[in-house]
Design a protein around this motif. Structure first.
Motif: not given
Lengths: 223, 223
Positions: A94-101, A143-147
């Motif tokens: 999730x942290x990775x995805x948040x950084x990307x988004x 922020x990661x927007x991964x439900x």
DNA sequence: ATTCTCAATATTGTCAACAATCTTGAGAAC
DNA sequence: GTTCTCAAGATTGTTGACAATATTGAGAAT
């Protein structure tokens, strides 16, 4: 064709109330959950209480035995550690995805929380710090927007609330933790997914280690 | 004081039958699950059917709307990808733990599966290959001895069964996949946790990529 | 005193009837 | 022909009674 009231699902709402009661400590681990009592406590009928118990069983917050009713699930040491490890696996992603988004407004929100955290540590206010901690993790998930990941994390964390409380009160823990959080936010704001993942892993390695300490302390009868 | 028959939980058993029916394709995504029909199909009473639906809702296999009943959950594209990503996050951890905990007998079991896989590929037998694939992942989970992770993986995978089928039939996929699997097994047998985690990640990166292809293919009406 | 028995109570599991809500389809209105 | 109305049917939601099982506690047996 009117705007129709939400039409809330009653059993899901009853389950939510029971979940809140369990995670907030209103019912202790291993405590029996007698259906008739829950009917009055939750202000629901027995059918919905039974459905709620089945859902929370599925969720891992309650255990049911045939003809013997439901109890608040008591985590074993290894289960507590397993849950923390699973949380670490998901939340690093999730942290990775948040950084990307993350967008600009997202970045300022995160940095604002870090500022407040430092203030809370300076003021030796562990309650406020704990609240900010929860809020930061929630914001990162948003922020990661991964439900799917958020849903998994919510159930995993709900099983550990009691331990989390104790950990936040470890002496010196907030001071160390705020640095870890600041590193995570910095990586996310830099848009560096790999760094965010690594920073989150470092942070959650600490959490896993602290849970190990907490359960061994509990086993030694110190709680 | 007799050895008391298991005393199986009826609603859990009904839920298991319904889960099997859904994952095996007996009910299609978005298909309505009418309680009265399920009562006869599952040979249960309505109370248990309703509890089973609530559990499978919690599990993510079914969606319920107030006063409008339950349906088989239809995954959106992003949800399917999210689930595959979550699976990757958990299962890479499981691979690492399996490498750390495997015994000699475990190693020979895994190597035996790889041998059979190569034979299935040589024989162009995708059905057998798919079965071996499932078995290998199950064995790795057993060796990792992480019940929490196994439970999470089971629910995540059950939501993707339909897609998995299609992916196994991708032309040339088994031939590539068997190499990835062999690398995972080699790392586990070498007791190298980091290598096992990396090999599993490489493998599941492919799975995620294939799901992306599958959903875009589905969107294009090719399925 | 300890253990055993078993009836009384407490609790969970099942079922059917009823109420509330939604869906469908035929006919009315245009 | 199309849209609207609304009653009939279908389906979900709620309730209470009853059955099945487990737990408890007092007295019997040792």
């Amino acid at each position: 064709m009117e705007a129709h009231a939400p039409g809330r699902d009653v059993s899901a709402e009853v389950a939510a109330r029971l979940r809140e009661a369990i995670t907030s400590g209103r019912f202790m681990p291993n405590e029996r959950l007698v259906e008739a009592d829950l009917v009055t406590f939750l202000d629901a009928n027995r059918a919905n209480v039974r459905m709620a118990l089945a859902m929370l069983d599925q969720e891992g917050l309650v255990v049911r035995e045939p003809n013997r009713g439901a109890r608040v699930r008591l985590l074993s040491d290894v289960e507590a550690i397993e849950i923390a490890e699973a949380r670490r696996a998901i939340e690093t992603m999730v942290a990775r995805q948040a950084a990307e988004r993350a967008g600009d407004d997202d970045r300022s929100v995160l940095q604002g929380i870090i500022t407040d955290m430092k203030a809370a540590v300076a003021a030796s206010d562990p309650v406020t710090y704990s609240r900010l901690n929860a809020r930061l993790h929630r914001e990162i998930q948003r922020i990661a927007a991964n439900a799917t990941a958020s849903r998994l994390l919510q159930t995993l964390r709900s099983q550990l609330v009691r331990l989390q409380y104790q950990i936040a009160l470890f002496p010196g823990r907030p001071a160390q933790s705020v640095v870890e959080h600041a590193n995570i936010v910095a990586a996310i704001c830099a848009g560096d997914g790999a760094a965010a993942e690594a920073a989150m892993r470092t942070h959650l390695d600490q959490v896993v280690a602290n849970i190990r300490s907490a359960v061994t302390a509990a086993r030694a009868g110190m709680l």
